[in-house]
Design an enzyme around this catalytic site. Structure first.
Site, PDB file in Angstrom:
ATOM      1  N   VAL A  59       0.421   1.837  14.705  1.00  0.00           N
ATOM      2  CA  VAL A  59       1.852   2.132  14.620  1.00  0.00           C
ATOM      3  C   VAL A  59       2.257   3.172  15.652  1.00  0.00           C
ATOM      4  CG1 VAL A  59       3.732   2.803  13.111  1.00  0.00           C
ATOM      5  CG2 VAL A  59       1.754   1.653  12.159  1.00  0.00           C
ATOM      6  N   TYR A  67      -6.468   7.374  -1.268  1.00  0.00           N
ATOM      7  CA  TYR A  67      -5.540   7.274  -0.138  1.00  0.00           C
ATOM      8  C   TYR A  67      -4.098   7.336  -0.635  1.00  0.00           C
ATOM      9  CZ  TYR A  67      -3.363   5.464   4.124  1.00  0.00           C
ATOM     10  OH  TYR A  67      -2.584   5.305   5.243  1.00  0.00           O
ATOM     11  N   LYS A 119      -1.072  10.090   0.250  1.00  0.00           N
ATOM     12  CA  LYS A 119       0.220   9.712   0.810  1.00  0.00           C
ATOM     13  C   LYS A 119       1.380  10.124  -0.100  1.00  0.00           C
ATOM     14  CE  LYS A 119      -1.057   8.208   4.724  1.00  0.00           C
ATOM     15  NZ  LYS A 119      -0.624   8.930   5.929  1.00  0.00           N
TER      16      LYS A 119
END
Length: 389
Positions: A17, A138, A142
């Site tokens: 990204v 994870y 986040k």
């Protein structure tokens, strides 16, 4: 609003990204971009990150760097996934605030949502029930990152925005079988199975030399190569994929994600998301127009009682469309020209059965995707073949 001369730091600018965001910014005329490779700057090193911000003094930050991987990697490296990502986020967001960065864009993931969340998933289902176990660490990292952005905005009047993309794929994707996501892994597996059937060993060697598998390279023997490929479900004209093939997934082309990210970075403020035009009277401790100090005590009070509870300020970024893993494998096989067998190992985990996101907030902010999955798979395969020698 950021000017064309604004210095923008893209953390993770070599990644899937980050590289697409860098390219998108350049195409819009933003040339004062800063990026550091992991070798140049370890974002888990607090002192190094502070020294970087001291020296560069960016006007804006795009936090696209993360410690990422698929189901296998998430299962094997649980401690790393939570610790490494928390370090990166705390260091970058903390220094962005300390150095008065005007705008910060934090990239998360839709794995933040509960395993059994109602579909399609709206932003407000966050923290309403348990997460999927296979990527829990994870996801927690986040969630902490988006809450950092939200909390800094409410306490200090900053302008930090968190975006949660669906499954991404595109140029500079990770095709390493030990830690890649489902789509690039599937493309590579199907392609290698086709090459084995065609007895095209030179291309197989080229492929494995570029991306070794557990230390095995194209210089190893044919038997060693076949053994390691077999471990990852790659055989002569046959591929074995994890799970049942029934989970539904949504996929977004990385350059679409980049365009959405830059659109939000340049045009959307925190006040737009919460629907309050002048939500903050204090920006970095200095009074501005807007609310009175009674509502926001010089950037240190935390709560803004008159506004009530403000939460779930992040933005879903995706297509709002889904397909099964089996359907995806059929698209990949057709694209690669693979006429062999694709089996599913039902003894392996499926992960979350469905992960479709609601993108109505994103659409209301003026952005929609352009690349559909069939075109995207072809574009990714073309990129992979072109960049494997």
């Amino acid at each position: 609003m950021l000017s064309k001369d604004s210095k923008i730091y893209v953390a993770g600018h070599h990644g899937l990204v980050g590289s697409a965001i860098w390219k998108n910014l350049e195409a819009r005329g933003y040339r004062n971009l800063v990026g550091k490779s992991h070798k140049e700057l370890d974002l888990t090193d607090q002192i190094a990150v502070k020294e970087f911000f001291d020296e560069e003094k960016p006007d804006a930050v795009v936090l696209a760097a993360a410690f990422v991987g698929g189901i296998m990697a998430n299962s094997l490296y649980r401690a790393d996934f939570i610790m490494q990502n928390m370090k990166i986020q705390c260091n970058v967001i903390g220094e962005a605030y300390a150095h008065k960065v005007k705008k910060l864009l934090f990239l998360g993931s839709t794995c933040i949502y509960p395993k059994n969340a109602p579909q399609p998933m709206k932003e407000d289902v966050l923290l309403t029930s348990p997460l999927e176990y296979t990527n829990e660490e994870y996801a927690i990292a986040k969630i902490a990152g988006l809450k950092m952005c939200e909390s800094y905005n409410l306490q200090y009047g900053t302008n930090y925005i968190a975006v949660m993309p669906t499954n991404l794929y595109g140029p500079n994707d990770n095709f390493h079988l030990e830690n890649s996501h489902v789509l690039p892994a599937m493309i590579r597996k199907v392609y290698l199975a086709k090459l084995i059937n065609n007895n095209n060993w030179q291309e197989i060697k080229n492929d494995i030399n570029l991306r070794p598998i557990e230390g095995v390279t194209g210089d190893d023997s044919k038997e060693q190569i076949l053994d390691i490929l077999g471990k990852y479900g790659i055989f002569d004209n046959k591929v074995v994929l994890w799970g049942t093939g029934t989970p539904l997934r949504e996929f977004l082309w990385s350059e679409d994600m980049a365009d959405a990210s830059v659109h939000i970075l340049l045009n959307i403020n925190f006040s737009d998301i919460i629907g309050i035009e002048k939500y903050s009277s204090v920006h970095y401790g200095a009074a501005t127009d807007g609310m009175t100090d009674r509502n926001h005590s010089q950037g240190r009070g935390g709560a803004i009682p008159s506004l009530g509870e403000i939460r779930n300020c992040h933005i879903n970024v995706g297509t709002g469309k889904e397909l099964s893993i089996r359907q995806l494998s059929e698209i990949v096989a057709k694209t690669v020209g693979f006429d062999g067998e694709i089996d599913f190992d039902k003894s392996k985990p499926d992960g979350t059965m469905r992960k479709l996101i609601d993108v109505s907030k994103l659409h209301s902010l003026g952005w929609q995707h352009r690349i559909e999955i069939e075109d995207g798979v072809k574009m990714l395969f073309d990129w992979y073949v072109k960049n494997k020698t």
